[in-house]
Motif scaffolding. Structure first.
Motif, PDB file in Angstrom:
ATOM      1  N   ILE A 153      -4.898   2.279  27.361  1.00 13.46           N
ATOM      2  CA  ILE A 153      -4.958   1.700  26.023  1.00 13.46           C
ATOM      3  C   ILE A 153      -3.518   1.714  25.527  1.00 13.46           C
ATOM      4  N   HIS A 154      -2.987   0.535  25.244  1.00 12.91           N
ATOM      5  CA  HIS A 154      -1.600   0.439  24.801  1.00 12.91           C
ATOM      6  C   HIS A 154      -1.466   0.955  23.373  1.00 12.91           C
ATOM      7  N   ALA A 155      -0.285   1.405  23.032  1.00 10.26           N
ATOM      8  CA  ALA A 155      -0.039   1.970  21.711  1.00 10.26           C
ATOM      9  C   ALA A 155      -0.364   0.975  20.600  1.00 10.26           C
ATOM     10  N   GLU A 156      -0.016  -0.298  20.819  1.00 11.01           N
ATOM     11  CA  GLU A 156      -0.314  -1.319  19.811  1.00 11.01           C
ATOM     12  C   GLU A 156      -1.812  -1.488  19.628  1.00 11.01           C
TER      13      GLU A 156
ATOM     14  N   LEU B 212       0.825  -1.208   0.000  1.00 11.91           N
ATOM     15  CA  LEU B 212       0.000   0.000   0.000  1.00 11.91           C
ATOM     16  C   LEU B 212       0.858   1.257   0.000  1.00 11.91           C
ATOM     17  N   ALA B 213       2.172   1.052   0.007  1.00  9.81           N
ATOM     18  CA  ALA B 213       3.149   2.141  -0.080  1.00  9.81           C
ATOM     19  C   ALA B 213       2.941   3.209   0.982  1.00  9.81           C
ATOM     20  N   GLY B 214       2.788   2.764   2.215  1.00 16.65           N
ATOM     21  CA  GLY B 214       2.725   3.776   3.249  1.00 16.65           C
ATOM     22  C   GLY B 214       2.086   3.343   4.550  1.00 16.65           C
ATOM     23  N   VAL B 215       1.929   4.355   5.385  1.00 20.14           N
ATOM     24  CA  VAL B 215       1.417   4.170   6.734  1.00 20.14           C
ATOM     25  C   VAL B 215      -0.081   3.884   6.691  1.00 20.14           C
ATOM     26  N   ILE B 216      -0.476   2.870   7.449  1.00 16.99           N
ATOM     27  CA  ILE B 216      -1.890   2.529   7.578  1.00 16.99           C
ATOM     28  C   ILE B 216      -2.478   3.175   8.823  1.00 16.99           C
ATOM     29  N   ALA B 217      -1.729   3.084   9.932  1.00 17.31           N
ATOM     30  CA  ALA B 217      -2.254   3.607  11.201  1.00 17.31           C
ATOM     31  C   ALA B 217      -1.118   3.930  12.157  1.00 17.31           C
ATOM     32  N   LEU B 218      -1.431   4.837  13.069  1.00 18.94           N
ATOM     33  CA  LEU B 218      -0.517   5.232  14.139  1.00 18.94           C
ATOM     34  C   LEU B 218      -1.213   5.020  15.462  1.00 18.94           C
ATOM     35  N   GLY B 219      -0.436   4.881  16.519  1.00 16.23           N
ATOM     36  CA  GLY B 219      -1.018   4.750  17.843  1.00 16.23           C
ATOM     37  C   GLY B 219      -0.047   5.181  18.922  1.00 16.23           C
ATOM     38  N   HIS B 220      -0.589   5.642  20.020  1.00 16.69           N
ATOM     39  CA  HIS B 220       0.205   5.981  21.201  1.00 16.69           C
ATOM     40  C   HIS B 220      -0.573   5.532  22.430  1.00 16.69           C
ATOM     41  N   ASN B 221       0.137   5.351  23.529  1.00 21.77           N
ATOM     42  CA  ASN B 221      -0.525   4.907  24.748  1.00 21.77           C
ATOM     43  C   ASN B 221      -1.219   6.079  25.431  1.00 21.77           C
ATOM     44  N   HIS B 222      -2.382   5.777  25.997  1.00 21.39           N
ATOM     45  CA  HIS B 222      -3.161   6.791  26.711  1.00 21.39           C
ATOM     46  C   HIS B 222      -4.271   6.088  27.486  1.00 21.39           C
ATOM     47  N   LYS B 223      -4.865   6.788  28.396  1.00 22.27           N
ATOM     48  CA  LYS B 223      -6.013   6.239  29.118  1.00 22.27           C
ATOM     49  C   LYS B 223      -7.286   6.609  28.364  1.00 22.27           C
ATOM     50  N   PRO B 224      -8.295   5.749  28.433  1.00 19.50           N
ATOM     51  CA  PRO B 224      -9.542   6.039  27.731  1.00 19.50           C
ATOM     52  C   PRO B 224     -10.287   7.210  28.369  1.00 19.50           C
ATOM     53  N   HIS B 225     -11.240   7.722  27.627  1.00 18.75           N
ATOM     54  CA  HIS B 225     -12.073   8.819  28.115  1.00 18.75           C
ATOM     55  C   HIS B 225     -12.632   8.469  29.497  1.00 18.75           C
ATOM     56  N   GLY B 226     -12.539   9.398  30.412  1.00 15.53           N
ATOM     57  CA  GLY B 226     -13.021   9.174  31.767  1.00 15.53           C
ATOM     58  C   GLY B 226     -11.922   8.833  32.753  1.00 15.53           C
TER      59      GLY B 226
END
Length: 103
Positions: free
Chosen positions: A70-73, A38-52
């Motif tokens: 929520i883990h980055a993966e 697909l010649a590129g980035v599909i998705a990015l992610g970083h760790n964070h806590k969910p809303h609330g």
């Protein structure tokens, strides 16, 4: 999907580092998922806590991270959906924007 950086090159490493900087957590993690066909980035992610759940980077916050974050993966895979099939993943850790070994 493999979890190796050998094919990532500096481009994907830089992208994952920039993504890690979006994390409010003390332990900043960044992920980039890409597919060569697909010649590129599909998705990015970083760790964070969910809303609330607020993340303030404190020691108390870090102690509950394993159960609440929520883990980055996870973040990246949720964003990628079925496009993650056959993709490559790079997961990294930064401290103050600098790449560091992950334990």
């Amino acid at each position: 999907m493999s979890d190796k950086s050998t094919d990532a090159g500096p481009l994907y490493t830089d992208v994952a580092i920039r993504e890690s900087l979006l994390s409010p957590c003390r332990s900043q993690r960044g992920v980039v998922i890409w597919r060569h066909d697909l010649a590129g980035v599909i998705a990015l992610g970083h760790n964070h806590k969910p809303h609330g759940f607020n993340c303030d980077g404190s020691e108390a916050c870090k102690r509950t991270c394993r159960d609440e974050a929520i883990h980055a993966e996870q973040h990246a895979l949720l964003r990628a959906g079925l496009h993650a099939q056959g993709a490559e993943m790079l997961h990294l850790k930064t401290v103050d924007g600098a790449l560091v070994p992950s334990s």
